[in-house]
Design an enzyme around this catalytic site. Sequence first.
Site, PDB file in Angstrom:
ATOM      1  N   CYS A   1      72.177  33.588  50.416  1.00 56.28           N
ATOM      2  CA  CYS A   1      71.127  33.214  49.467  1.00 56.28           C
ATOM      3  C   CYS A   1      71.561  33.502  48.030  1.00 56.28           C
ATOM      4  CB  CYS A   1      69.813  33.911  49.800  1.00 56.28           C
ATOM      5  SG  CYS A   1      69.955  35.679  49.953  1.00 56.28           S
TER       6      CYS A   1
ATOM      7  N   HIS B   1      88.654  37.825  43.349  1.00 58.34           N
ATOM      8  CA  HIS B   1      87.250  37.482  43.572  1.00 58.34           C
ATOM      9  C   HIS B   1      86.843  37.792  45.015  1.00 58.34           C
ATOM     10  CE1 HIS B   1      83.522  35.431  42.486  1.00 58.34           C
ATOM     11  NE2 HIS B   1      83.537  34.928  43.707  1.00 58.34           N
TER      12      HIS B   1
END
Lengths: 268, 453
Positions: B53, B100
């Site tokens: 989400c 990342h």
Amino acid sequence: MMAGWVSLCFVLASVAYAGASVAYFLFIGNGSERASTWALRLVGAAALLHIAFLIGDSERHVQLGDVRQMFTVGSLVIVLGHLIAQQRYGRLAVLGAFVTPVALLMFLAAGLGHSVPDVPEDVRSALLPAHVFVNVLGVAAFTLAFAVATAYLIQEHLLRRRQLSGLFTRLPPLDVLDSLGLKLLLIGFPLFTIGTVSGAIWAVQLPTRISPTQFLGLLGWCVFAAVLLLRVAAGWQGRRAAIGTLLGFACALAVVVGYALRAKTGAM
Amino acid sequence: VPPQHLLLVGLSHHTAPLSVRERLAFPSAEVPQVLGDVLKRVGLAEAMLVSTCNRVEMYASAESPQEAVRGLREYFGALAHQEDLASHLYEHTGAAVARHAFRVASSLDSLVVGEPQILGQVKDAFTLASEAGTMGVVLGRCMNRAFAVAKRVRSETGIAAGAVSVSSIAVDLARSIFGELTGRRVVLVGAGEMSEGAAKALAQQGTLLSVVNRNQERARTVALACGGEARDWDQLSQELTLADVVITSTASPRYVITRDLMQGVIKARRHRPLFLIDIAVPRDVDPRVENMDNVFLFDIDDLEQVASQNIAARKREAEQAERIVEAEVLAFEEWQRSLDLTPTLVALRERVRSVVHGELQRTLPRLKSLSEAERKSLDVMCDAMVNKLLHRPLTELKKSREEPDGSALLESVRRLFELAEVQTTPESAEPAEPAKPANPALLPTRRTSGEHT
């Protein structure tokens, strides 16, 4: 004089206990896992050396009435008791900071005290060894109870002051400390009672008046009796019970110091 | 297989609002199909899709990363039916992808830094990609390192220590008072949303719950949702007597738990500890109750103070975690350079050797007088020449692997010896042995060849 290796064991064990005390205080201060691991290692090594010293030293002192030897046994019981509690409940490593210095002091008193003819021949009694033995075990239990009560008071203070990081996270939950404290009192009190009663029986046979040490012993017994009664009958819990335990321990400690001084000076 | 370079295109709570993120969210059932699709359409060698989400990210590798990034941007744009999606998307290539991935898996990039769910979500994404057959050596290595980094960060820093939500703080505090919570009694007074969350969190620890509310209907609903029992409002003092933990959140403008009420309760409780959590505004519990023996009262300000302390502590720990990530990125880069290096080393040796032996083969027919033994000696001599010539270049190339700009030397060697077509295949990542001469006994060993002859 002590044999060479026995003295060596004594010195090394003392150093290891001192090192462990420092490591425990470092752990309390900054929560370093390394400090905690080292403290445990040092205490383990110290306890082994302690046992070796006890065995070596007992060749000269066979009878149980020897105050010095009882100190040696008592401090060992305190250390082993803490290690067992730490194993069973976890998160009790912090208590080492309170327990280990007390054990070290008792151990030093045992090793450095003069090898005294501790009790004059004419007042020796069959009760004496039992009296000293149970008292030492009782004091060992109370020492652990003292450490637990101290931890309780610190933890409660931190909770009320909202200081919830650092030391707070390294101490056990309040309820665990409280019930552990009760258990230790329940173990220590009967021993201390037998010790006090046997001491009283022995003392009344003596021509001398009651000594300050004996008075403090009696006072300590009364305090512990009151704390236990209030805990069991009135449901006392937490802070009050912890403070009561500290008071009782102060009396018991005064008795121990009194005997240590007596062992040194040879006076009653 | 041509050389593969890592790349990443995605968006997260840092760059896109929920309204954009929800347009691009993929249910996990669709992920395998998306992965297969994107591999074909964009021309990727490997692909993995993380869709939660808070983020949607496509990790991939391709021969030409810039082209693949463009392709992925178009692909996402078409899926989201959104004109301005491009401004929300970010992209990384090369070592930045590893950085990342390491930060995401370690929960350094999360909304709540240190939250534990993200690692599981990335692992799920990895499994989906593996099952879909879109996970290869380069991306696979990158993600496996990411999991290892996350583990390191978790064990070596306190990034996940200290609760940061009201519910988990309530649980932590209850534990620090009572230890084990199984069988402890929790009473909910009033039934707000936040208190319901805290009650659920406590119920997960095995506590028994009762709900006291003026509105019986609401009490029953909440009790049902949290697995507890509803009680009448007039049973409040009785429930307080039995309780270990009390959570209050009524809308009452006055104190609901007054000092007088508590004095009666305390007497009946006989010194048992009581943990009161007052999350109502205005407060439900008279603050003077805090001074009572064995009563611990925390209001909403206290809880928020704990939360902000813990968040600050996590931020401090995050700095340490970033250092771990940087060290691991360097290690990953080195591994990647070794991937580039090994095929080049093999190709360089092969090239020189084939030239030298080619010339020898062309010359030998003209030297008919040579005996078999003499021919062999010539063979050996050629091998020795190759070894001696290449000793220094190979050593320098291997050394360059540890240098930050080592790839420049690698490029030069490729150009000088026309090795441009050499392909860095992940499969040949193992250092290859140089071609063995016909009779090794006649040759000095490879390592000493440079010093002997």
